[in-house]
Design a protein around this motif. Structure first.
Motif, short mmCIF file in Angstrom:
data_model
loop_
_atom_site.label_atom_id
_atom_site.label_comp_id
_atom_site.label_asym_id
_atom_site.label_seq_id
_atom_site.Cartn_x
_atom_site.Cartn_y
_atom_site.Cartn_z
N SER A 299 0.81 -1.21 0.00
CA SER A 299 0.00 0.00 0.00
C SER A 299 0.85 1.28 0.00
O SER A 299 0.30 2.38 0.01
CB SER A 299 -0.94 0.01 1.21
N ASP A 300 2.18 1.13 -0.02
CA ASP A 300 3.06 2.29 -0.09
C ASP A 300 3.38 2.63 -1.54
O ASP A 300 3.41 1.73 -2.41
CB ASP A 300 4.36 2.02 0.68
N GLU A 301 3.67 3.88 -1.80
CA GLU A 301 3.94 4.31 -3.16
C GLU A 301 5.32 3.88 -3.65
O GLU A 301 5.48 3.52 -4.82
CB GLU A 301 3.81 5.84 -3.26
N LEU A 304 5.76 0.39 -5.29
CA LEU A 304 4.98 0.32 -6.53
C LEU A 304 5.64 1.12 -7.64
O LEU A 304 5.61 0.72 -8.82
CB LEU A 304 3.55 0.80 -6.30
N GLU A 305 6.25 2.24 -7.27
CA GLU A 305 6.97 3.02 -8.27
C GLU A 305 8.23 2.29 -8.72
O GLU A 305 8.58 2.33 -9.90
CB GLU A 305 7.33 4.39 -7.69
N LEU A 327 -6.39 -0.48 0.78
CA LEU A 327 -5.32 0.52 0.76
C LEU A 327 -4.41 0.32 -0.45
O LEU A 327 -3.97 1.30 -1.09
CB LEU A 327 -4.50 0.43 2.04
N ALA A 328 -4.10 -0.94 -0.78
CA ALA A 328 -3.25 -1.22 -1.93
C ALA A 328 -3.94 -0.80 -3.23
O ALA A 328 -3.30 -0.26 -4.14
CB ALA A 328 -2.90 -2.71 -1.97
N LEU A 330 -6.23 1.59 -3.54
CA LEU A 330 -6.22 3.05 -3.58
C LEU A 330 -4.88 3.60 -4.06
O LEU A 330 -4.82 4.50 -4.91
CB LEU A 330 -6.53 3.61 -2.18
N THR A 331 -3.79 3.05 -3.54
CA THR A 331 -2.46 3.51 -3.94
C THR A 331 -2.19 3.20 -5.40
O THR A 331 -1.67 4.05 -6.15
CB THR A 331 -1.38 2.84 -3.06
N ALA A 332 -2.54 1.98 -5.83
CA ALA A 332 -2.30 1.60 -7.22
C ALA A 332 -3.11 2.47 -8.18
O ALA A 332 -2.61 2.90 -9.23
CB ALA A 332 -2.65 0.12 -7.41
N GLU A 334 -4.15 5.50 -7.67
CA GLU A 334 -3.61 6.86 -7.70
C GLU A 334 -2.37 6.95 -8.58
O GLU A 334 -2.19 7.93 -9.31
CB GLU A 334 -3.28 7.30 -6.27
N LEU A 335 -1.51 5.94 -8.52
CA LEU A 335 -0.28 5.96 -9.29
C LEU A 335 -0.49 5.61 -10.76
O LEU A 335 0.26 6.08 -11.62
CB LEU A 335 0.75 4.99 -8.69
#
Length: 394
Positions: A299-301, A304-305, A327-328, A330-332, A334-335
């Protein structure tokens, strides 16, 4: 029936896999035979076998024995390059394969027959599979500069020593000059060749300083990244250069009960993928099995980046925890607003929440499993799929 089932379980590119592995294994076998026959024939007193008996000078036979072992070690390196799918490895192997056959003939020994035969058999296999080795070697500017410095110093020492041969004791031709440069720059220094004038002494000192420096820089620049990659793999991490190759892949976020079947299915379909998990022991195990894995919270950016989610074809979220999945997702989302995100839901009541979080598809393994079992019991046409799932479970 059994044969059809076996064929269905094979990946679609099984012919590509088989021929590629055959080319690598044949190259490795030729390399080992070349080393073995070269060592055996170094001390052979004279040619006593084959069509070249009486025509091969003893010095030539001893030379091809020594160079046969050297060619074998070069073939080992090219076989490793083939294993990585490198185009340069294919070119090197195609050039070395006829050399091993010629060396086997000139060795004029019965021990060389397997080497000659296997070399001639392996060459057509390599030519047929040339399209399957298409990866290029990616060297940084630092690595190119280090390699150039190493070659430049050896050339400087060789031609310089040959030009000053009258000031050295033991240099009569260019091979002596190269030999002197190599043992001097590598700090071996047997002492069989030495300077006899102040000018030659100063030149020798320059070769020592430049040679040691070039060897150190070359080892650090060329071998260092490989060592770093091995260490990071052991620790469950991937280097940025390895992750830079990720493109059009499937990104699997989290590791749980569903992850292994997901990995098996992706591997069977020959789809490139990467896994993001915060479990270091799991990441180390997956890396050891050859899977691209990143240690981090799904779930952290940042992780994933690093996994280049913006270049992914799809994202699969399966942490076995609906809250962490949300949470994962939502993060994915957004990115990577355009990427397709699929997730599994443990509690059916959370399906709508995961959809609102940004998932394109939310699947319930319990519901899917129940539906398949009922369809199978009622004589549905999903028996083959169910049997395949049950076989994987067993």
């Amino acid at each position: 029936m059994v044969g059809e089932r076996v064929v269905e379980q094979l990946p679609e590119n099984w012919r590509w896999v088989v021929t590629t592995r055959a080319a690598v294994l044949l190259s490795l076998a030729v390399a080992l035979l070349s080393v073995a026959t070269g060592i055996v024939n170094i001390e052979q007193p004279h040619a006593d076998f084959g069509p070249f008996v009486g025509y091969v000078p003893e010095v030539v036979q001893q030379t091809v024995g020594f160079t046969g072992a050297l060619t074998g070690f070069l073939m080992l390196a090219s076989a490793l390059a083939l294993r990585r799918g490198l185009r340069a490895g294919w070119y090197a192997t195609v050039l070395l394969m006829p050399v091993t056959a010629i060396q086997g003939l000139l060795q004029a020994s019965p021990y060389s027959i397997p080497l000659v035969v296997l070399s001639l058999i392996s060459l057509p296999t390599l030519l047929i599979t040339h399209r399957q080795f298409s990866r290029s070697i990616q060297l940084s500017t630092t690595q190119l500069a280090a390699g150039g410095a190493l070659v430049g110093v050896q050339a400087y020492g060789t031609f310089g020593a040959f030009a000053l041969q009258e000031d050295f004791d033991g240099i009569d031709h260019i091979l002596d000059a190269f030999y002197f440069t190599l043992i001097t720059s590598s700090t071996v220094g047997y002492g069989d060749i030495g300077p006899t004038s102040p000018q030659a002494q100063l030149f020798t000192m320059s070769v020592v300083v430049l040679g040691v420096a070039s060897f150190g820089i070359a080892i650090g620049a060329l071998v260092g990244p490989a060592i770093q990659a091995r260490i990071t793999k052991t620790l469950g991490k991937m280097t940025d250069s390895q992750l830079e190759l990720l493109e059009n892949h499937v990104l699997v976020l989290g590791y749980g009960e569903l992850t292994e079947p997901i990995i098996d299915e992706l591997g069977r379909s020959d789809v490139p993928f990467a896994v993001v998990t915060k479990k270091r022991d799991v990441a180390a195990d997956l890396n050891e099995r050859g899977f691209t894995t990143i240690v981090g919270n799904p779930s952290d950016e940042a992780p994933l980046e690093r996994a280049h989610i913006e270049r992914a074809n799809a994202v699969v979220v399966a942490t076995n925890n609906d809250a962490e999945d949300a949470l994962a997702v939502l993060t994915a989302r957004e990115l990577a607003p355009e990427v397709r995100i699929v997730t599994a839901v443990t509690d059916r009541e959370n399906q709508a929440k995961l959809e609102r979080a940004g998932a394109d598809a939310v699947l319930s393994p319990a519901v899917i499993g129940g539906s398949l079992l009922v369809r199978s019991a009622m004589g549905g046409d999903d028996s083959a799929l169910i049997e395949r799932i049950l076989e994987q479970e067993n």
